[in-house]
Design an enzyme around this catalytic site. Structure first.
Site, short mmCIF file in Angstrom:
data_model
loop_
_atom_site.label_atom_id
_atom_site.label_comp_id
_atom_site.label_asym_id
_atom_site.label_seq_id
_atom_site.Cartn_x
_atom_site.Cartn_y
_atom_site.Cartn_z
N ASP A 37 55.46 27.01 27.95
CA ASP A 37 56.17 26.82 29.21
C ASP A 37 57.68 26.99 29.01
OD1 ASP A 37 55.88 25.78 32.04
OD2 ASP A 37 57.26 24.27 31.28
N GLU A 78 55.93 32.13 28.44
CA GLU A 78 56.35 32.19 29.83
C GLU A 78 57.87 32.31 29.78
OE1 GLU A 78 57.02 29.95 33.99
OE2 GLU A 78 57.44 29.04 32.08
C1 NOJ Z 1 56.74 26.78 34.54
C2 NOJ Z 1 55.45 26.26 35.06
O1 NOJ Z 1 54.55 27.32 35.19
C3 NOJ Z 1 55.77 25.58 36.37
O2 NOJ Z 1 54.63 25.25 37.08
C4 NOJ Z 1 56.61 24.37 36.07
O3 NOJ Z 1 57.01 23.75 37.29
C5 NOJ Z 1 57.86 24.72 35.28
N1 NOJ Z 1 57.58 25.65 34.23
C6 NOJ Z 1 58.47 23.50 34.67
O4 NOJ Z 1 57.69 23.02 33.62
#
Ligand code: NOJ
Ligand code: MG
Length: 600
Positions: A237, A319
């Site tokens: 993440d 991500e």
């Molecule tokens: C990316 C995640 O996919 C999202 O859902 C989240 O709110 C943010 N990162 C913060 O962790």
């Protein structure tokens, strides 16, 4: 293999000469390439997939019981959004204990059972790792609050003195991705306002200090904890956020683009109604909170840990909302992560020339570091592609759709979504599928405000609708209290009435259904090993057609034609159709339809 012979296509609108270009834009991978270079991975959003205990929130036993659906679908692996102990301020992306399961999802034993069952069914399991921030209810943050300014405990997070005469102003001008300041001031033991802490997301998600060796050691230990339980990898993440620029300077950007959210302006017309040339963020400006070079050393250390577990490879998927692509692919250099979501593909318009350009540049950028591209069209943070593509091509991407916004054309969106998926799954590399897209699910676009839970909705006073619309519980059967989601009538977000129509039991075995289309695409992609093929553009079609071949020395060449124009287009006479995203019309590929054909 090169095919230079020109094929003349007899076409009602005039003959066409189509021909494969002489040089592929991407060469075939080794046929025995590692699994993750070609895998199709299905994202499960645990709150919304299957609810075993009937509390209205999906859980691990529910997931375990429904895994055969994925075996039948034909994916290689699952990725689960977080199920760790969490106050759920950001649906589990606020982790209080990285080594335990939240009671709403089950227990560690349930996680073990889920992993074991998935492996029995031949599915690998990827879990989410959230290293940028914890929950404010994590023991380390609680300890930091009570230990006070200057303590070792505060060093693990980003505490700073405020600006202004009495420290009453935040340390810098950074804004939270969810709206409002990225800093919150704490009340110290003496009852007075004191230091501020950084949270790039919600105030309940304090950012860790990744310059601190204890933070690094802790996450390496957490990785081992889950690797020892048998997981096959991690989706990381906010992978581009861990390290902040030295000195935390003010940013010149007005609004962050971490989730690809449009710039926020209270007086703006709804995003969907904005003209194509609405001001966008200048991505060439480097921002002090994102994509700092120091993050890469973290992932090199993680890669070494994963490699110590031997083969088959355990993997990391970034991500990272990073532009340009040359910087994004730094995350997938051979000693760092294995995959990074290709968000340029996700954000591309439904315009043939844009798609061709993004496919070419993605493959070239990934090839420059020896990585596969990782295609994706939907996830739990964006409007589902069946809804997104129901707007005019070029409409700026929106952060959720509310009842007062212009509504997508549902039938058109679905038709294009099926064509877009058929294009995506024909491309070399890996791909991610988001739960429900195999049913053609649209977003919930008329959810009453009182149900909305995404923190961004409250933090922008409703100016940003937020991501709840793509997170609604799955419909498994047209009958039953929660459309088969669980034994009870409760669902944590309401299911729109139309969801009954999309239920799994309405599509299973039904020729032409979206579920059967996904099954056919996945089975043929596997049979033809499209994930390790080469990609060569095919010239001769009109500019609103995407035409390519996916080739390999080991099997027949596959022609892919995606028609984004209005007029139907012909296929070469010797092309044998394998699968089509919608019915052909008199042998022609109609508008918003993608066809795969053997072209020997
Ligand atoms: C990316 C995640 O996919 C999202 O859902 C989240 O709110 C943010 N990162 C913060 O962790
Ligand atoms: Mg439940």
């Amino acid at each position: 293999m090169t095919r230079s012979a020109t094929q003349t296509l007899t076409h009602p609108l005039g003959d066409l000469e189509v021909r494969e270009e002489t040089t592929p834009v991407h060469a075939a991978d080794r046929p025995d390439a590692a699994w993750w270079r070609q895998a199709v991975i299905y994202q499960i959003y645990p709150r919304s997939w299957a609810d075993a205990d009937g509390d209205g929130i999906g859980d691990l036993p529910g997931i375990t019981s429904r895994l055969p659906h994925l075996r039948a679908l034909g994916v290689d692996a699952i990725w689960l959004s977080p199920f760790y102990t969490s106050p759920q301020a950001d649906a589990g992306y606020d982790v209080a204990d990285y080594r335990d399961v939240d009671p709403i999802f089950g227990t560690l034993a349930d996680a073990d059972a889920m992993i074991a069952r998935a492996h029995e069914l031949g599915l690998k399991v990827i879990v989410d790792m959230v290293p940028n921030h914890s929950s404010d209810e994590h023991v380390w943050f609680q300890a930091a609050l009570s230990a006070g300014p200057g303590s070792a405990e505060r060093e693990r997070y980003m505490f700073r003195e405020g600006r202004g005469e009495h420290g009453e102003l935040p340390p810098n001008n950074w804004e939270s991705v969810f709206g409002g300041a990225a800093w919150t001031r704490v009340t110290e033991a003496d009852g007075l306002p004191g230091q501020w802490y950084l949270h790039l997301f919600d105030p309940k998600q304090p950012d860790f200090n990744w310059e601190h060796p204890e933070v690094r050691a802790e996450f390496e230990s957490i990785l081992r904890f889950w690797l020892d339980r048998g997981v096959d990898g991690f989706r990381v993440d906010v992978a581009h956020g861990l390290i902040k620029q030295q000195g935390l300077p003010d940013t010149e950007e007005e609004r962050t683009v971490m989730l690809g959210h449009a710039e926020h302006d209270d007086d703006a017309t709804p995003a969907a109604a904005q003209p194509e040339d609405a001001p966008r963020i200048d991505h060439t400006k480097r921002s002090p909170m994102w994509d700092q070079d120091g993050v890469h050393e973290v992932y090199r250390a993680w890669r070494r840990i994963l490699e110590s577990y031997g083969t088959p490879d355990r993997i990391l998927c970034a991500e990272a909302w990073v532009e340009p692509q040359e910087r994004a692919v730094k995350y997938v250099r051979s000693d760092e992560m294995h995959q990074a979501f290709n968000f340029d593909f996700l954000t591309s318009s439904w315009i043939a020339e844009d798609l061709k350009a993004v496919i070419t540049s993605s493959l070239q950028a990934a090839d420059s570091v020896g990585a596969p591209s990782t295609w994706v069209l939907s996830n739990h943070d964006v409007v589902r592609h069946a809804s997104r593509l129901g707007f005019a091509p070029g409409t700026p991407r929106m952060n959720g759709i509310s009842a007062t916004d212009p509504q997508p054309d549902r039938a058109l969106g679905l038709r294009r979504a099926r064509a877009a998926t058929a294009l995506m799954l024909s491309l070399p590399g890996g791909a991610y599928i988001y739960q429900g897209e195999e049913l053609g699910l649209p977003d919930s676009t008329d959810m009453p405000a009182e149900f909305r839970q995404d923190p961004t909705f409250a933090r922008t006073n409703g100016a940003e609708t937020g991501r709840d619309g793509c997170r609604v519980p799955m419909p498994w059967s047209a009958d039953g209290p929660s459309l088969g989601f669980g034994p009870g009538a409760n669902t944590w977000l309401p299911q729109p009435d139309v969801y009954a129509h999309y239920a799994v039991d309405q599509q299973e075995g039904v020729a032409g259904s979206t579920l059967e289309l996904y099954r056919a695409l996945l089975a043929n992609r596997r049979r033809l090993s499209l994930g390790t093929g080469s990609l060569t553009w095919v010239d001769g079609y009109a500019a609103d057609v995407v035409a390519l071949t996916n080739g390999s020395d080991q099997r027949e060449r596959v022609l892919v034609v995606a028609n984004l124009g209005d007029a139907p287009v012909a296929l070469p006479e010797d092309a044998e159709v394998v699968v089509a995203s919608g019915p052909l019309e008199d042998g022609l590929v109609p508008s918003d339809t993608t066809v795969w054909a053997i072209w020997s």
